[in-house]
Scaffold this motif. Structure first.
Motif, short mmCIF file in Angstrom:
data_model
loop_
_atom_site.label_atom_id
_atom_site.label_comp_id
_atom_site.label_asym_id
_atom_site.label_seq_id
_atom_site.Cartn_x
_atom_site.Cartn_y
_atom_site.Cartn_z
N UNK A 244 0.84 -1.21 0.00
CA UNK A 244 0.00 0.00 0.00
C UNK A 244 0.87 1.25 0.00
N UNK A 245 1.93 1.22 0.78
CA UNK A 245 2.83 2.39 0.84
C UNK A 245 3.44 2.67 -0.53
N UNK A 246 3.85 1.63 -1.25
CA UNK A 246 4.42 1.83 -2.58
C UNK A 246 3.38 2.35 -3.56
N UNK B 258 1.28 9.80 -4.89
CA UNK B 258 1.52 10.99 -4.07
C UNK B 258 2.98 11.03 -3.63
N UNK B 259 3.89 11.45 -4.49
CA UNK B 259 5.32 11.47 -4.10
C UNK B 259 5.62 12.48 -3.00
N UNK C 24 3.46 9.31 7.12
CA UNK C 24 2.06 9.73 7.02
C UNK C 24 1.22 8.64 6.38
N UNK C 25 1.76 7.98 5.37
CA UNK C 25 1.03 6.91 4.70
C UNK C 25 0.80 5.74 5.65
N UNK C 26 1.83 5.37 6.41
CA UNK C 26 1.68 4.24 7.35
C UNK C 26 0.68 4.58 8.44
N UNK C 27 0.67 5.84 8.90
CA UNK C 27 -0.32 6.24 9.91
C UNK C 27 -1.73 6.19 9.34
N UNK D 89 -3.29 15.75 3.33
CA UNK D 89 -2.65 16.62 2.34
C UNK D 89 -2.46 16.01 0.99
N UNK D 90 -3.02 14.88 0.70
CA UNK D 90 -2.88 14.28 -0.63
C UNK D 90 -3.70 15.07 -1.65
N UNK D 91 -3.16 15.23 -2.87
CA UNK D 91 -3.83 16.03 -3.90
C UNK D 91 -4.13 15.24 -5.16
N UNK D 92 -3.48 14.14 -5.40
CA UNK D 92 -3.66 13.39 -6.64
C UNK D 92 -4.66 12.25 -6.50
N UNK D 93 -4.93 11.78 -5.28
CA UNK D 93 -5.90 10.71 -5.10
C UNK D 93 -7.30 11.28 -5.29
#
Length: 810
Positions: free
Chosen positions: A16-18, A24-25, A31-34, A80-84
């Motif tokens: 999932x993190x990858x 979202x680079x 933040x992704x793991x949380x 703060x993700x913008x592309x999803x």
């Protein structure tokens, strides 16, 4: 399973993190793991999320997959993700939490989910008939109604109605206590008080033990009234097991305990096949029991302490912990007084690990053993707990007072329920032969039958196939289930059914030997070897033991000897083939090489096969000599013999069967093959005392041996151990759990060896002593020894006496 699926099942968080990092680079991995931790609660859910996200749901905006997809994307957007792309409701198009489905695999919001039933014409108010949005309101009779109809039934002051009802019910509580109980139960909310009033009016016996028919709040009301000292308010019991425990679950609209809930919702485990409570599910949703869940890769996570992939036992703020790394709370141990990690902290008597495993003196037997139960009288070991009065309780079904098995039932009632459940065919009607199976298993040993039916996958499969008709009730059908090896469950059920007359009697050891021969010969690749071994086994070895048995069942030792001879014949033919020889071209130098070879053990065991081959013209000019005679068994020293005999006569801590068998060897020189086949028909109890019929003349037993033998007779005639022999239709004196089968000589020798008695040396000493005191003819009539053997033992006794006299002269 391909490589990507294997990696997803092994480490879904990394997958999932990858996937998110590729979209979202700018988001940090922390933040992704949380976000993953907030979106899913366990590894199995993380695997399902990873599998869904691999289909492109991060940016497609499609409302598909599990509910965790929308939840995870929403958490990423908040971070703060913008592309999803957050998926909208597939019905109304709004960005809401997608907690429902539309029946076609698309996610919808909760409001659209409530409307879906109305659009399909599936719900209408039971009172006014108007189709409206789904309401959770229910009327006095428990029917689902709309909000308008519910408001029409409401009264102005439900708390006052509840107080008047409880005050008039004669609870014995004063006004202040009663009002405090009502406030604590209802929480000051009128809907809760109104529902309690309606439940009390609908069920007058709610305060008389019927609280399990209604909601958890009714149970809370009854318990609070009892805690406040209310009179004539019984504690609510589980309607299934009748125990006074917490009723925290619902089955068929009844409040039940956790044990009964697990039993009613049990499903066959995906891995072991046993019907157990569902402890977890794999990524496909298949049920798993508690034991198999810990082995499922989807349920294993990396422990933060040992860093191994293990089943999660506890979750902390730092991460998951396995069972080995999880430690109980630290407190003062009530046994040793030290502050250590202690178990059973909720019981009020916490104990550390050392005190839990430390042996303590048993209150009943006084021995230092592991504690199985703690009673007001003191600690009790496992053996004494089975006989302790505290463990004996009345069965809820038959009233028998004994240690109960589960759900308040004794072994027989629990076994009857479980066996009939397995043997019930799809039409729900048990055939007469199936009823005979249940009666036979329960009459012999209900506890053992119940354990086999619950724990053995083979036993459950056998009973289910008998119910459906896939397996016939015959010896041949049961033999097909033990093709590769002897299954204990099938052998036990077969022995019980034969003992009860459901199946005909047959020589089981001989039938097992014939099946073994068929498997061994079928596994031979060489066709000539297969024909030779088949002919040798059937027309020489098996035919020989049939003649010697004269219609009686053969013993386990006889079957083992023949099996060893046939196996050694196969080994001999294989050895000849490896040395480029055949049976027809083999000569004596090759046989001598076979006898001196170190690559195999017991070369002389092939002698019967070689003798048969020469006699049948399959070979010529070869011979394997007889096995070198072993040295004479040194008899037991006289002082040691009588010391062991005195211990067997006086030590009550030893089992009665071991004491009697050892005394038969030490006093009367009986071999163990004869001792283990004694039945109650060999014992005579009259005015002159107790006699043992070993041969034509009865042998009078002296005290206290006569008392020990009578104890064995009483045990053999008891209901629990009534195992009939096939020869004399009398119970064995040395029975086993398998009906119709006594202890084997090997088992009896091991038991005597464990108490310090070498059986062969003790038998030699006893026969030498007896032959020195009485003529060989008397020994033959009393002990059943052949005349030739009696003469030889008498000659040996004379030589031993002469040698002792010469030693004393010198």
């Amino acid at each position: 399973m391909n490589e990507e699926s294997t990696r997803t099942a092994a480490d879904p968080h990394a997958v999932i993190t990858e996937l998110v990092a590729a979209v979202e680079p700018g988001l940090a991995p922390e933040i992704i793991r949380a976000a993953i931790t907030r979106a899913v609660g366990n590894k199995a859910a993380a695997v399902r999320l990873a599998q869904a996200l691999r289909g492109g749901l991060l940016t497609s905006g499609r409302p598909e997959g599990p509910a965790s997809v929308e939840r995870f994307i929403r958490i990423l957007v908040e971070a703060g993700a913008v592309n999803v792309v957050r998926p909208p409701c597939s019905r109304c198009g709004r960005l809401r939490q997608l907690t429902c489905t539309d029946g076609r695999g698309l996610r919808i919001c909760e409001r659209c989910g409530s409307k879906r039933v109305i659009d399909n014409g599936g719900w209408a108010c039971t009172r006014c008939g108007t189709q409206k949005r789904v309401s959770t309101c229910r009327d006095r009779d428990g029917r689902q109604i709309c909000l308008n109809c519910y408001r029409k039934q409401c009264t102005d002051d439900p708390e006052k109605e509840l107080f008047d009802y409880l005050a008039g019910a004669g609870s014995g509580l004063d006004e202040t206590t009663l009002r405090s109980v009502i406030a604590e139960v209802t929480g000051g909310k009128s809907p809760h008080a109104r529902r309690l009033v309606w439940d009390l009016h609908n069920q007058p016996g709610l305060l008389a033990g019927q609280a399990h028919h209604y909601s958890p709040r009714t149970l809370l009301l009854v318990n609070k009234l009892r805690d406040a000292g209310a009179q004539d308010v019984p504690a609510p019991k589980c309607p299934r097991c009748q125990r006074v425990v917490r009723l925290g679950y619902t089955v068929n609209k009844l409040r039940v305990c956790g044990t009964c809930y697990n039993h009613s919702t049990s499903q066959p485990c995906k891995w072991c096949g046993r019907t157990r409570p569902v402890a977890g599910r794999d990524t496909a949703g298949a049920p798993l029991c508690s034991g198999c869940r810990d082995k499922e890769p989807a349920c294993q996570e990396k422990c933060i302490r040992c860093e191994r992939l293990r089943a999660v036992s506890a979750r902390t703020e730092e991460g998951p912990l396995c069972l080995s790394c999880r430690k109980p709370p630290t407190m003062e141990c009530t046994s040793c007084g030290k502050t250590r990690p202690c178990f059973h902290s909720a019981t009020g008597s916490p104990r550390c690990r050392a005190c839990l495993t430390k042996p303590e003196p048993c209150t009943d037997c006084g021995r230092l053993k592991t504690v199985a139960a703690r009673t007001p009288r003191g600690p009790i070991c496992e053996n004494c707990w089975k006989r302790a009065p505290e463990a004996h309780k009345p069965c809820q079904q038959c009233g028998t007072i004994e240690p109960l098995f589960h759900h308040g039932l004794c072994h027989r009632c629990a076994g009857n329920r479980h066996l009939r459940k397995l043997l019930t065919p799809p039409n729900g009607i048990l055939r007469p032969e199936l009823n005979q199976i249940v009666d036979a298993l329960l009459n012999h040993n209900p506890r053992r039958a119940l354990l086999y039916a619950r724990e053995s996958r083979t036993a459950r499969s056998l009973l289910t196939d008998l119910a459906t008709g896939a397996c016939e009730l015959s010896h041949e059908a049961l033999d097909t289930r033990t093709q590769d090896h002897s299954d204990l469950a099938v052998d036990y059920f077969r022995a019980v059914l034969v003992s009860a007359g459901v199946l005909p009697v047959r020589d089981e050891y001989l039938a097992r030997l014939e099946r073994w021969v068929e498997r061994k010969t079928a596994a031979l690749d060489d066709l000539d070897h297969r024909h030779l071994i088949t002919a040798f086994a059937r027309w020489d070895r098996i035919a020989r033991i049939r003649r010697r048995a004269r219609g009686k069942p053969i013993t386990a030792a006889t079957a083992d000897i023949v099996q060893t001879q046939i196996f050694k014949a196969i080994t001999f033919l294989t050895w000849l083939k490896e040395h480029d020889e055949t049976l027809s071209t083999c000569r004596q130098p090759v046989i001598d090489l076979w006898l001196t070879s170190e690559n195999h053990q017991g070369p002389y065991t092939a002698r019967p096969f070689v003798t048969w081959a020469v006699r049948g013209k399959f070979a010529s000019g070869i011979n394997i000599p007889a096995r070198p005679r072993r040295m004479f068994q040194r008899p037991l020293d006289a002082d040691e013999r009588w010391s062991i005999a005195r211990q067997l006569l006086n030590d009550d801590s030893l089992e009665t069967k071991d004491r009697v068998a050892g005394l038969m060897v030490l006093l009367y020189g009986q071999n163990l093959a004869r001792v283990c086949r004694l039945t109650t028909a060999h014992i005579t109890h009259d005015d002159q005392g107790v006699a043992l019929q070993l041969n034509k003349t009865p042998l009078r037993l002296p005290p206290p041996l006569d008392r020990l033998v009578l104890q064995l007779v009483d045990i053999a005639h008891s209901n629990e151990h009534r195992v009939m022999s096939n020869e004399q239709n009398a119970p064995w004196l040395f029975p086993t759990q398998r009906p119709g089968k006594p202890l084997t000589s090997r088992q009896l020798a091991n038991r005597l060896r464990n108490i310090g008695l070498p059986s062969e040396a003790g038998r030699c000493a006893a026969l030498l002593d007896l032959c020195a005191q009485m003529p060989p003819g008397v020994v033959q009539r009393l002990l059943g020894v052949s005349s030739f053997a009696a003469e030889r033992w008498a000659a040996g006794a004379i030589r031993a006496a002469y040698a002792a006299e010469v030693a004393r002269r010198s």
